[in-house]
Write a protein that holds these residues in place. Structure first.
Motif, PDB file in Angstrom:
ATOM      1  N   GLN A  83      20.573  77.946  64.005  1.00  0.00           N
ATOM      2  CA  GLN A  83      21.605  78.577  63.173  1.00  0.00           C
ATOM      3  C   GLN A  83      22.929  78.727  63.914  1.00  0.00           C
ATOM      4  OE1 GLN A  83      21.025  81.783  60.235  1.00  0.00           O
ATOM      5  NE2 GLN A  83      18.885  81.808  60.849  1.00  0.00           N
ATOM      6  N   ASN A  84      22.860  78.772  65.246  1.00  0.00           N
ATOM      7  CA  ASN A  84      24.083  78.999  66.011  1.00  0.00           C
ATOM      8  C   ASN A  84      24.327  77.970  67.104  1.00  0.00           C
ATOM      9  OD1 ASN A  84      25.065  81.775  65.006  1.00  0.00           O
ATOM     10  ND2 ASN A  84      22.888  82.104  65.384  1.00  0.00           N
ATOM     11  N   ASP A  85      23.520  76.928  67.143  1.00  0.00           N
ATOM     12  CA  ASP A  85      23.642  75.936  68.225  1.00  0.00           C
ATOM     13  C   ASP A  85      23.489  74.525  67.657  1.00  0.00           C
ATOM     14  OD1 ASP A  85      23.426  74.334  70.487  1.00  0.00           O
ATOM     15  OD2 ASP A  85      22.303  75.834  71.642  1.00  0.00           O
ATOM     16  N   PHE A 140      19.609  88.804  66.828  1.00  0.00           N
ATOM     17  CA  PHE A 140      19.996  87.653  67.637  1.00  0.00           C
ATOM     18  C   PHE A 140      21.055  86.825  66.910  1.00  0.00           C
ATOM     19  CE2 PHE A 140      19.491  83.536  69.700  1.00  0.00           C
ATOM     20  CZ  PHE A 140      19.325  83.887  71.035  1.00  0.00           C
ATOM     21  N   VAL A 141      20.808  86.547  65.626  1.00  0.00           N
ATOM     22  CA  VAL A 141      21.752  85.749  64.828  1.00  0.00           C
ATOM     23  C   VAL A 141      23.070  86.499  64.667  1.00  0.00           C
ATOM     24  CG1 VAL A 141      22.176  84.748  62.540  1.00  0.00           C
ATOM     25  CG2 VAL A 141      19.938  84.486  63.616  1.00  0.00           C
ATOM     26  N   LYS A 142      22.978  87.817  64.445  1.00  0.00           N
ATOM     27  CA  LYS A 142      24.203  88.612  64.273  1.00  0.00           C
ATOM     28  C   LYS A 142      25.065  88.585  65.526  1.00  0.00           C
ATOM     29  CE  LYS A 142      26.024  93.167  63.220  1.00  0.00           C
ATOM     30  NZ  LYS A 142      25.771  94.563  62.812  1.00  0.00           N
ATOM     31  N   GLU A 143      24.421  88.731  66.679  1.00  0.00           N
ATOM     32  CA  GLU A 143      25.179  88.766  67.934  1.00  0.00           C
ATOM     33  C   GLU A 143      25.883  87.434  68.198  1.00  0.00           C
ATOM     34  OE1 GLU A 143      24.441  89.553  72.691  1.00  0.00           O
ATOM     35  OE2 GLU A 143      23.042  90.396  71.253  1.00  0.00           O
ATOM     36  N   LEU A 144      25.194  86.338  67.940  1.00  0.00           N
ATOM     37  CA  LEU A 144      25.775  85.030  68.226  1.00  0.00           C
ATOM     38  C   LEU A 144      26.819  84.600  67.198  1.00  0.00           C
ATOM     39  CD1 LEU A 144      22.742  82.942  69.535  1.00  0.00           C
ATOM     40  CD2 LEU A 144      24.579  83.965  70.848  1.00  0.00           C
ATOM     41  N   SER A 145      26.578  84.949  65.929  1.00  0.00           N
ATOM     42  CA  SER A 145      27.494  84.503  64.867  1.00  0.00           C
ATOM     43  C   SER A 145      28.651  85.468  64.645  1.00  0.00           C
ATOM     44  CB  SER A 145      26.729  84.320  63.551  1.00  0.00           C
ATOM     45  OG  SER A 145      26.292  85.571  63.050  1.00  0.00           O
ATOM     46  N   GLY A 146      28.465  86.736  65.068  1.00  0.00           N
ATOM     47  CA  GLY A 146      29.500  87.747  64.825  1.00  0.00           C
ATOM     48  C   GLY A 146      29.511  88.227  63.385  1.00  0.00           C
ATOM     49  N   VAL A 147      28.474  87.853  62.610  1.00  0.00           N
ATOM     50  CA  VAL A 147      28.383  88.206  61.186  1.00  0.00           C
ATOM     51  C   VAL A 147      27.018  88.830  60.930  1.00  0.00           C
ATOM     52  CG1 VAL A 147      28.313  87.253  58.839  1.00  0.00           C
ATOM     53  CG2 VAL A 147      29.912  86.310  60.501  1.00  0.00           C
ATOM     54  N   SER A 148      26.968  89.890  60.099  1.00  0.00           N
ATOM     55  CA  SER A 148      25.672  90.464  59.723  1.00  0.00           C
ATOM     56  C   SER A 148      24.984  89.528  58.743  1.00  0.00           C
ATOM     57  CB  SER A 148      25.863  91.834  59.050  1.00  0.00           C
ATOM     58  OG  SER A 148      26.097  92.822  60.000  1.00  0.00           O
ATOM     59  N   PRO A 149      23.823  88.970  59.110  1.00  0.00           N
ATOM     60  CA  PRO A 149      23.132  88.067  58.182  1.00  0.00           C
ATOM     61  C   PRO A 149      22.696  88.802  56.919  1.00  0.00           C
ATOM     62  CG  PRO A 149      22.233  87.879  60.409  1.00  0.00           C
ATOM     63  CD  PRO A 149      23.120  89.079  60.399  1.00  0.00           C
ATOM     64  N   ASP A 190      20.762 102.212  58.926  1.00  0.00           N
ATOM     65  CA  ASP A 190      21.756 101.997  59.972  1.00  0.00           C
ATOM     66  C   ASP A 190      22.840 101.050  59.452  1.00  0.00           C
ATOM     67  OD1 ASP A 190      23.129 101.245  62.292  1.00  0.00           O
ATOM     68  OD2 ASP A 190      21.342 101.471  63.524  1.00  0.00           O
ATOM     69  N   SER A 191      24.080 101.350  59.760  1.00  0.00           N
ATOM     70  CA  SER A 191      25.202 100.504  59.308  1.00  0.00           C
ATOM     71  C   SER A 191      25.155  99.121  59.954  1.00  0.00           C
ATOM     72  CB  SER A 191      26.531 101.184  59.651  1.00  0.00           C
ATOM     73  OG  SER A 191      26.629 101.389  61.058  1.00  0.00           O
ATOM     74  N   HIS A 192      24.226  98.941  60.907  1.00  0.00           N
ATOM     75  CA  HIS A 192      24.014  97.660  61.581  1.00  0.00           C
ATOM     76  C   HIS A 192      23.715  96.559  60.568  1.00  0.00           C
ATOM     77  CE1 HIS A 192      22.661  94.957  64.745  1.00  0.00           C
ATOM     78  NE2 HIS A 192      21.511  94.791  64.120  1.00  0.00           N
ATOM     79  N   PHE A 193      23.039  96.923  59.462  1.00  0.00           N
ATOM     80  CA  PHE A 193      22.671  95.940  58.454  1.00  0.00           C
ATOM     81  C   PHE A 193      23.799  95.730  57.458  1.00  0.00           C
ATOM     82  CE2 PHE A 193      18.526  97.208  60.035  1.00  0.00           C
ATOM     83  CZ  PHE A 193      17.889  95.979  60.133  1.00  0.00           C
ATOM     84  N   GLY A 194      23.826  94.525  56.909  1.00  0.00           N
ATOM     85  CA  GLY A 194      24.819  94.206  55.894  1.00  0.00           C
ATOM     86  C   GLY A 194      24.201  94.306  54.516  1.00  0.00           C
ATOM     87  N   GLN A 195      24.104  93.167  53.813  1.00  0.00           N
ATOM     88  CA  GLN A 195      23.571  93.136  52.453  1.00  0.00           C
ATOM     89  C   GLN A 195      22.070  92.867  52.469  1.00  0.00           C
ATOM     90  OE1 GLN A 195      24.994  89.927  49.977  1.00  0.00           O
ATOM     91  NE2 GLN A 195      25.107  91.241  48.168  1.00  0.00           N
ATOM     92  N   LEU A 196      21.335  93.642  51.651  1.00  0.00           N
ATOM     93  CA  LEU A 196      19.876  93.512  51.579  1.00  0.00           C
ATOM     94  C   LEU A 196      19.426  93.147  50.177  1.00  0.00           C
ATOM     95  CD1 LEU A 196      20.264  95.787  53.978  1.00  0.00           C
ATOM     96  CD2 LEU A 196      17.837  96.077  53.617  1.00  0.00           C
ATOM     97  N   PHE A 197      18.384  92.325  50.114  1.00  0.00           N
ATOM     98  CA  PHE A 197      17.729  91.988  48.858  1.00  0.00           C
ATOM     99  C   PHE A 197      16.248  92.306  49.018  1.00  0.00           C
ATOM    100  CE2 PHE A 197      21.559  89.539  48.973  1.00  0.00           C
ATOM    101  CZ  PHE A 197      22.022  89.530  47.661  1.00  0.00           C
ATOM    102  N   ILE A 198      15.703  93.119  48.108  1.00  0.00           N
ATOM    103  CA  ILE A 198      14.327  93.609  48.219  1.00  0.00           C
ATOM    104  C   ILE A 198      13.552  93.242  46.959  1.00  0.00           C
ATOM    105  CG2 ILE A 198      12.886  95.685  48.444  1.00  0.00           C
ATOM    106  CD1 ILE A 198      15.299  97.057  49.781  1.00  0.00           C
ATOM    107  N   SER A 199      12.324  92.769  47.122  1.00  0.00           N
ATOM    108  CA  SER A 199      11.441  92.586  45.960  1.00  0.00           C
ATOM    109  C   SER A 199      10.230  93.500  46.119  1.00  0.00           C
ATOM    110  CB  SER A 199      10.986  91.129  45.840  1.00  0.00           C
ATOM    111  OG  SER A 199      10.029  90.807  46.826  1.00  0.00           O
ATOM    112  N   ASP A 200       9.788  94.071  44.978  1.00  0.00           N
ATOM    113  CA  ASP A 200       8.632  94.971  45.029  1.00  0.00           C
ATOM    114  C   ASP A 200       8.024  95.079  43.633  1.00  0.00           C
ATOM    115  OD1 ASP A 200       6.766  96.702  46.089  1.00  0.00           O
ATOM    116  OD2 ASP A 200       8.059  98.459  46.059  1.00  0.00           O
TER     117      ASP A 200
END
Length: 359
Positions: free
Chosen positions: A142-144, A293-302, A327-337
């Motif tokens: 995803q980042n390399d 890991f993806v967030k740190e490398l891409s600079g974007v919240s997945p 936590d504000s660490h997360f961006g957009q979430l999609f949940i199924s239940d």
């Protein structure tokens, strides 16, 4: 990174369906078999150009129809990005960004950072090494772009080497010089891949451990380690030492295509000694570490997809996951239940904006 709108035409069980999403939390609720997971898979499809659950693209077309279209509008760096994935039966899949088709699908990988957590992740524990290699590769790639290119080239040359070994056996012949050309190419690509994987696991394991500790309240010790032939010798030497075996088997028995991950709980294989709840906690920790890991490398919240994640977890482990989501660490979430009330109670605890979609 946010998905603002999603439109499906003839995708799996949906004939035509459109959604407008909340910027934080979106929940799809309803009975089993109604298509909740299919919506999450459509979002995954936009990010990776393929289904998470069914790699045979034509089987994602609604039964009896000739094509599917998945259309999404994302917001990235305050710009709208329109991604379309479409497939007609008997033709090649097309991925377009803002109306322009990609020449190579690999160019799209990483543009939409996304992580999915699903019951299907259990394959990482119960299936063979190929599943775990795909996990490592998907996170790194995803980042390399160089890594992804090396991987594509390695697999291409590996197929050629295997075809040559079959040719030798069928024609009762052997040409060491031709084989050495493939060995040299595989050594170049394979060594580069091995070094990146090794560095990745060393950086990834502490993040994974942090998440498992939080989910399990530090009840068990888990470890994640990288297993590769290249820890024992360089690839050229490995090929030379396995030549007789490779000729007998008619395929390449050593190399980075045999790499694996060891999943341990209290120093024992989690596949045999972990409970269902422990295994699910392990997988969720693995995916949350992937998110970091993806967030740190891409600079974007997945974008984070949580498919049926609350089943088979005890109340305490669920509450630990909710705290992380809050936590504000997360961006957009999609949940199924399957349980609307449970889901709504859970998302209310996060004090974030949300939308419920009852299917």
């Amino acid at each position: 990174m946010k998905l603002k709108e999603l439109s499906l035409i003839n995708y799996k069980n949906f004939e035509s369906k459109s959604f407008t999403f909340d910027s934080k939390i979106n929940c799809f609720v309803g009975e089993n078999g109604i298509g909740k997971t299919n919506i999450l898979d459509a979002i995954y499809h936009l990010a990776f150009g393929k289904s998470y659950f069914n790699p045979i693209s034509s089987q994602n077309i609604k039964h009896g129809e000739a094509f599917f279209v998945v259309d999404g509008i994302f917001e990235k760096s305050n710009e709208d990005e329109k991604i379309i994935v479409s497939l007609k039966r008997g033709q090649k899949k097309i991925i377009k960004r803002n109306g322009k088709p990609y020449d190579r699908f690999s160019d799209h990988i990483g543009f939409i950072p996304l992580v999915i957590i699903s019951p299907a992740d259990r394959d990482l524990i119960i299936e063979g090494s190929e599943t775990r290699r795909k996990f490592i590769d998907s996170v790194i790639a995803q980042n390399d772009k160089t890594y992804l290119s090396n991987l594509i080239n390695y697999n291409k040359v590996l197929s050629q080497r295997n075809a040559l070994l079959k040719y030798f056996a069928l024609n009762n012949t052997f040409n060491a010089e031709t084989l050495s050309v493939y060995n040299a190419q595989l050594s170049e690509y394979g060594t580069a891949i091995f070094e990146v994987r090794d560095a990745f696991i060393k950086a990834f394991e502490p993040i994974f451990n942090k998440h498992y500790t939080a989910i399990s309240n530090d009840k068990e010790q888990v470890t994640l380690s990288y297993k590769s032939d290249l820890f024992n010798d360089d690839l050229i030497t490995l090929f030379e030492n396995s030549l007789a075996k490779d000729r007998a088997l008619q395929y390449s028995s050593v190399g980075i295509h045999k790499d694996d991950l060891n999943f341990l709980i209290d120093e024992h294989p989690i596949k045999k000694f972990g409970s269902q709840g422990q295994q699910k906690s392990f997988l969720i920790a693995l995916k949350l570490a992937q998110f970091d890991f993806v967030k740190e490398l891409s600079g974007v919240s997945p974008i984070l997809l949580l498919d049926d994640v609350f089943d088979k977890l005890d109340e305490n482990r669920v509450s630990q996951i909710i705290k992380m989501v809050d936590d504000s660490h997360f961006g957009q979430l999609f949940i199924s239940d399957t349980h609307p009330e449970r889901t709504e109670n859970v998302v209310k605890e996060t004090h974030q904006s949300y939308k419920m979609f009852k299917l």
